[in-house]
Design a protein around this motif. Structure first.
Motif, mmCIF file in Angstrom:
data_model
loop_
_atom_site.group_PDB
_atom_site.id
_atom_site.type_symbol
_atom_site.label_atom_id
_atom_site.label_comp_id
_atom_site.label_asym_id
_atom_site.label_seq_id
_atom_site.Cartn_x
_atom_site.Cartn_y
_atom_site.Cartn_z
ATOM 1 N N ILE A 76 1.886 -1.877 -6.516
ATOM 2 C CA ILE A 76 0.904 -2.929 -6.798
ATOM 3 C C ILE A 76 -0.508 -2.400 -6.586
ATOM 4 C CG2 ILE A 76 -0.004 -5.151 -5.979
ATOM 5 C CD1 ILE A 76 2.968 -5.899 -5.370
ATOM 6 N N ALA A 77 -0.719 -1.684 -5.483
ATOM 7 C CA ALA A 77 -2.042 -1.109 -5.206
ATOM 8 C C ALA A 77 -2.456 -0.151 -6.319
ATOM 9 C CB ALA A 77 -2.033 -0.394 -3.853
ATOM 10 N N ASN A 78 -1.527 0.694 -6.748
ATOM 11 C CA ASN A 78 -1.811 1.664 -7.812
ATOM 12 C C ASN A 78 -2.131 0.982 -9.129
ATOM 13 O OD1 ASN A 78 -1.748 4.272 -6.760
ATOM 14 N ND2 ASN A 78 0.474 4.346 -6.760
ATOM 15 N N GLU A 79 -1.299 0.010 -9.494
ATOM 16 C CA GLU A 79 -1.410 -0.620 -10.809
ATOM 17 C C GLU A 79 -2.624 -1.527 -10.925
ATOM 18 O OE1 GLU A 79 2.316 -2.587 -11.248
ATOM 19 O OE2 GLU A 79 3.470 -0.719 -11.185
ATOM 20 N N THR A 80 -3.033 -2.150 -9.831
ATOM 21 C CA THR A 80 -4.139 -3.111 -9.891
ATOM 22 C C THR A 80 -5.457 -2.545 -9.378
ATOM 23 O OG1 THR A 80 -3.640 -4.011 -7.691
ATOM 24 C CG2 THR A 80 -2.507 -5.023 -9.574
ATOM 25 N N GLY A 81 -5.412 -1.351 -8.752
ATOM 26 C CA GLY A 81 -6.637 -0.784 -8.185
ATOM 27 C C GLY A 81 -7.099 -1.502 -6.931
ATOM 28 N N SER A 82 -6.205 -2.271 -6.320
ATOM 29 C CA SER A 82 -6.537 -2.965 -5.075
ATOM 30 C C SER A 82 -6.279 -2.052 -3.889
ATOM 31 C CB SER A 82 -5.719 -4.253 -4.944
ATOM 32 O OG SER A 82 -4.339 -3.953 -4.959
ATOM 33 N N ILE A 83 -6.659 -2.518 -2.708
ATOM 34 C CA ILE A 83 -6.382 -1.796 -1.465
ATOM 35 C C ILE A 83 -5.531 -2.720 -0.604
ATOM 36 C CG2 ILE A 83 -7.390 -0.825 0.643
ATOM 37 C CD1 ILE A 83 -9.971 -0.495 -1.232
ATOM 38 N N ILE A 84 -4.366 -2.238 -0.186
ATOM 39 C CA ILE A 84 -3.485 -3.055 0.646
ATOM 40 C C ILE A 84 -3.424 -2.442 2.038
ATOM 41 C CG2 ILE A 84 -1.124 -3.893 0.980
ATOM 42 C CD1 ILE A 84 -0.827 -4.020 -2.034
#
Length: 416
Positions: A320-328
């Motif tokens: 999810i972090a990779n695909e959305t560019g978010s930071i978890i």
């Protein structure tokens, strides 16, 4: 009148593949994308052996009665109804047909049991289908351009600092696409540290979210207020005795939290799909999502093996972090193995129920406090503790131990 040799799209792809073995390097489809089960087995065998020459396939056909027949192999091999120039287009047509077929299949399954949860799962699967592609361009040039631009730019690199200089000097801050872990034994300070980090990031304009699986939302806000207003948490719980000055500080802190746009969700049944929903929201800056904590999460596809389930959750969050560019930023419990050692400083092997997190995480922070185990070391007057943060894993920077002062009464951390 001459009979025209006609092939279906699937037959054309197979025919080209076995007639021109060199085309295997351009073969992009997966076995399950073929409707014909014989062709599925044929492609599986080609993948297994790494070659598509007719001799290998012919011998396999003679030995295995469940394999495609020699008669069918001969028909496809001798066909003149296709040519290498049609190979890529046939694959793209097949992929499009597969996507339409699967979309209808998934929609039919959803219609049998329509619900909000199943709708989220359906949308997730449809998004994955929509991303399927045959013609994959080489992205290397784009990556080179990005690194070149970052190198020559006068603008500082987009790193998201934690608010602690000693920590940022080693990890250089968080970057989009990362899964970072804060691990500790219960009540040692990991939630307080996460909230301190989150507040720093929120005040710098980053869209931040805190998913709490153990603590109610109002208690999360109380802990934040205690830190921001520098008012003891126990005093907040006895708010009738606060006094005018401290009440004013609390109200100002609440106003700051409201204006920051923080998202605080208390969800005991949190799954990766719910995290994905939040991460996919459109924002100008990378989203930062804190989860407290991993072992209380549920998988979107539960299993009887909790260890496997936790590792699946970890992998899903990384994706999810990779695909959305978010930071978890994922909080995690440590196992009781820590308690059985003389030196109770945690190690990577102490991560509870999850060996996979060692591979998935970009940064792993492991917390330790001497006064957690030694009551005589507790400073009951100031409530100050020295917290060791062991940067046990750091893919893009230094590892090592840093120290922070933890003022437990006000849930506040500071550089030593």
């Amino acid at each position: 009148m001459t009979n025209i040799d006609q092939l279906s799209t699937e037959e054309s792809v197979i025919s080209n593949l076995i007639t021109n073995p060199n085309l295997l390097i351009d073969f992009k489809l997966k076995p399950h994308m073929f409707r014909n089960t014989e062709y599925q087995k044929l492609i599986e065998y080609i993948f297994e052996t790494g070659k598509s020459d007719i001799n290998s396939l012919y011998y396999k056909s003679r030995e295995d009665e469940n394999f495609i027949s020699t008669k069918e192999l001969k028909r496809l091999y001798k066909s003149e109804a296709t040519a290498p120039m049609f190979f890529m287009q046939d694959q793209m047509n097949m992929l499009n047909s597969y996507v339409v077929f699967k979309t209808n299949e998934l929609s039919a399954e959803y219609n049998k049991m329509p619900s909000r949860e199943n709708m989220s799962l359906l949308l997730d699967e449809l998004q994955k289908l929509n991303k399927l592609s045959i013609d994959k361009k080489n992205p290397t040039d784009e990556y080179i351009k990005q690194v070149m631009s970052d190198t020559l730019s006068d603008e500082p690199r987009a790193l998201i600092t934690t608010g602690f200089k000693s920590m940022d000097s080693k990890i250089y801050g968080f970057e989009k696409g990362q899964l970072n872990v804060i691990a500790a034994r219960p009540s040692l300070g990991k939630t307080a540290l996460a909230l301190n980090m989150m507040w720093t990031m929120a005040t710098e304009g980053y869209p931040t979210t805190f998913f709490s699986l153990e603590t109610t939302g109002d208690l999360v806000v109380q802990r934040m207020v205690s830190s921001i207003a520098n008012v003891e948490l126990t005093e907040l719980k006895r708010s009738s005795n606060l006094g005018i000055e401290k009440t004013d500080k609390v109200m100002k802190a609440l106003d700051l939290i409201k204006k920051s746009g923080l998202n605080i969700f208390a969800e005991s049944n949190l799954t990766p799909q719910r995290v994905r929903e939040q991460a996919m929201k459109q924002t100008d800056k990378p989203q930062i999502i804190f989860i407290d904590y991993l072992q209380l999460m549920k998988s979107d596809v539960p299993t009887n093996d909790r260890r496997v389930e936790v590792e699946t959750i970890s992998r899903d969050l990384k994706n999810i972090a990779n695909e959305t560019g978010s930071i978890i930023v994922l909080l995690s419990q440590l196992s009781r193995a820590v308690e059985s050692r003389n030196d109770k400083r945690p190690m990577m092997s102490d991560l509870k129920e999850s060996g996979g997190i060692e591979a998935d995480a970009n940064v792993v922070m492991m917390l330790y406090r001497e006064d957690y185990y030694d009551q005589e070391a507790v400073d009951t007057f100031t409530g100050k503790s020295e917290l060791e943060v062991n940067l046990a894993k750091n893919k893009d920077g230094e590892t090592g131990v840093i120290k922070l002062d933890f003022f437990k009464k006000t849930q506040r951390f500071m550089d030593v």
